[in-house]
Design a protein around this motif. Structure first.
Motif, PDB file in Angstrom:
ATOM      1  N   LEU B 113       0.830  -1.198   0.000  1.00 47.36           N
ATOM      2  CA  LEU B 113       0.000   0.000   0.000  1.00 47.36           C
ATOM      3  C   LEU B 113       0.867   1.253   0.000  1.00 47.36           C
ATOM      4  O   LEU B 113       1.751   1.391   0.817  1.00 47.36           O
ATOM      5  N   ASP B 114       0.649   2.160  -0.928  1.00 50.70           N
ATOM      6  CA  ASP B 114       1.288   3.472  -0.803  1.00 50.70           C
ATOM      7  C   ASP B 114       0.274   4.558  -1.153  1.00 50.70           C
ATOM      8  O   ASP B 114      -0.850   4.271  -1.569  1.00 50.70           O
ATOM      9  N   LEU B 115       0.688   5.798  -0.963  1.00 51.24           N
ATOM     10  CA  LEU B 115      -0.244   6.912  -1.145  1.00 51.24           C
ATOM     11  C   LEU B 115      -0.776   6.979  -2.563  1.00 51.24           C
ATOM     12  O   LEU B 115      -1.897   7.406  -2.802  1.00 51.24           O
ATOM     13  N   LEU B 118      -3.923   5.172  -2.966  1.00 49.64           N
ATOM     14  CA  LEU B 118      -5.048   5.838  -2.307  1.00 49.64           C
ATOM     15  C   LEU B 118      -5.493   7.082  -3.055  1.00 49.64           C
ATOM     16  O   LEU B 118      -6.637   7.492  -2.977  1.00 49.64           O
ATOM     17  N   ARG B 134      -9.329  13.064   0.317  1.00 50.54           N
ATOM     18  CA  ARG B 134      -9.512  14.059   1.382  1.00 50.54           C
ATOM     19  C   ARG B 134      -8.973  13.527   2.702  1.00 50.54           C
ATOM     20  O   ARG B 134      -8.329  14.241   3.447  1.00 50.54           O
ATOM     21  N   THR B 135      -9.278  12.293   3.009  1.00 49.56           N
ATOM     22  CA  THR B 135      -8.714  11.693   4.224  1.00 49.56           C
ATOM     23  C   THR B 135      -8.832  10.166   4.137  1.00 49.56           C
ATOM     24  O   THR B 135      -9.848   9.661   3.647  1.00 49.56           O
ATOM     25  N   LYS B 159     -11.780   1.013   1.395  1.00 43.08           N
ATOM     26  CA  LYS B 159     -10.316   1.141   1.386  1.00 43.08           C
ATOM     27  C   LYS B 159      -9.591  -0.109   0.915  1.00 43.08           C
ATOM     28  O   LYS B 159      -9.951  -1.213   1.323  1.00 43.08           O
ATOM     29  N   PRO B 160      -8.542   0.066   0.112  1.00 43.94           N
ATOM     30  CA  PRO B 160      -7.679  -1.082  -0.138  1.00 43.94           C
ATOM     31  C   PRO B 160      -6.945  -1.468   1.155  1.00 43.94           C
ATOM     32  O   PRO B 160      -6.521  -0.606   1.903  1.00 43.94           O
TER      33      PRO B 160
END
Lengths: 251, 161
Positions: B113-115, B118, B134-135, B159-160
């Motif tokens: 997982l990385d930003l 997301l 946003r969050t 969410k992943p």
């Protein structure tokens, strides 16, 4: 496998999560912006869930059930590091603590996912994915605020200096340290600390903050074996207030 | 009657995520195994999406209620981390249902997982990829919050993980 050593490890993992989870929940309704209110509340929920997973493993090893363990012990029976029991302070302190704690926690979970003790390995494999979100959250805010206004940088630096002795206390060696390492259950606190230092340095280098020389700081040990600050017992009293009205109630 | 695993899984299609009522537990991927003994004792193994998800207890009870409703009296429902859940375990049908419900389904990913993962989410309403994170923390543990720059709406993503 020495069961005492494994219980010792499980208690410190679980108690850290429970106490920091409680502290995070104190931001509910008070966050500086709505998103942060929700973030700390969500992390609280995650952490209390994580503590439950470890208390459940303890129950399987013959300890009392999770609610009893969480709500009926006194401060001197808790194994959390002193870092997690400190009051939230202002947002900058909570953020720094969150950054220092979760960057260590994810390393523990990564290492424990390789543990020779299978029940811990399974739980850690699951939890490391969840705590990744906590680390992303902390690192993003430290990078943003740590290179923003003069006030933000000053506040974060002062909180960092204040939190570091306690953060180093997270790595207090266990009575069973060598045994846990030799049996492949846990890579040990020194290994976690070395990796932690690398990771927090990599984030801090992208900001205006300065990491003090850690060699010159005396770690605040004691928490792992029941020696706590004056802040823990009031937290426990508040946490168990409703439970203690009727410990036999069905929830 | 001899029970079969397929039959039990069909019954469990009825059990929905209480917070996302279009999504069955089977499509969610939290049913990790069904075993039927020679004496017709049914064992259902489940695993939580998030360790702190308060709906998991409810889902477990719902599985028990559903088995009883169909006259299965000998059963055990276990909740464990033996086969830990990740968001790749959501079925294609489950992903479609999420989208229709207005929740962006999690991208299939390599579990690192990385930003970047997301930040690039397709809007469930207009399919635009011009969206902003946003969050990562939303109204429940399994949701993040995003904004679509094209249709100018807030939306949530499963969410992943």
């Amino acid at each position: 496998m020495n069961e005492q050593a494994i219980k010792d490890l499980l208690y410190k993992l679980a108690d850290d999560q429970l106490i920091l989870g409680h502290r995070n929940s104190e931001w509910t309704g008070f966050g500086p912006i709505l998103e942060e209110d929700i973030a700390f509340s969500s992390m609280a929920q995650d952490k209390i869930g994580h503590s439950l997973a470890f208390y459940t493993l303890l129950q399987e090893l013959g300890e009392a059930d999770p609610d009893t363990v969480a709500f009926t012990r006194n401060a001197n029976q808790f194994h959390n590091s002193q870092l997690v029991e400190l009051p939230n302070g202002e947002y900058d302190f909570s953020l720094i603590r969150h950054f220092l704690f979760d960057n260590a926690e994810i390393i523990r979970f990564e290492m424990l996912s390789q543990s020779s003790y299978e029940p811990i390995a399974k739980v850690a494999t699951k939890l490391k994915g969840e705590v990744k979100y906590h680390v992303l959250h902390a690192n993003t805010w430290i990078k943003n605020l740590g290179s923003s206004t003069e006030e933000a940088i000053l506040r974060l630096q002062s909180s960092l200096n204040e939190a570091l002795p306690y953060a180093l206390g997270m790595f207090e060696p266990s009575k069973y340290e060598q045994e846990l390492i030799d049996s492949g259950v846990y890579a040990g606190e020194e290994a976690v600390k070395a990796e932690w230092l690398k990771r927090i340095q990599a984030v801090i280098e992208k900001t205006e903050l300065k990491l003090p020389d850690l060699e010159s700081i005396a770690p605040r040990y004691g928490g792992r074996y029941g020696n706590h600050t004056e802040h823990l017992q009031p937290l426990l009293d508040e946490m168990a207030e409703v439970f203690k009205i009727d410990p036999t109630a069905e929830w | 009657m001899n029970l079969t695993k397929e039959h039990i899984l069909t019954l469990l299609e009825e059990v929905k995520d209480p917070e996302i009522p279009v999504l069955s537990l089977v499509d969610l991927g939290v049913i990790t195994g069904v075993d039927i003994s020679e004496e017709n004792h049914v064992t259902v193994n489940m695993t939580p999406t998030f360790a702190g998800c308060p709906a998991m207890d409810y889902m477990k009870k719902d599985v028990e209620r559903t088995l009883e409703k169909y006259g299965i009296s000998k059963y055990t429902v276990n909740m464990s981390f033996d086969k830990p859940w990740d968001s790749n375990k959501l079925s294609e049908r489950g992903r479609q249902h999420l989208k229709e419900f207005g929740l962006a389904p999690p991208p299939k990913y390599d579990l690192i997982l990385d930003l970047d993962i997301l930040e690039h989410v397709r809007c469930p309403y207009c399919d635009s990829e011009d969206t902003t994170l946003r969050t990562p923390f939303g109204p429940t543990l399994c949701r993040s919050m995003h904004y679509c720059n094209n249709c100018r709406q807030m939306f949530e993503q499963f969410k992943p993980l």
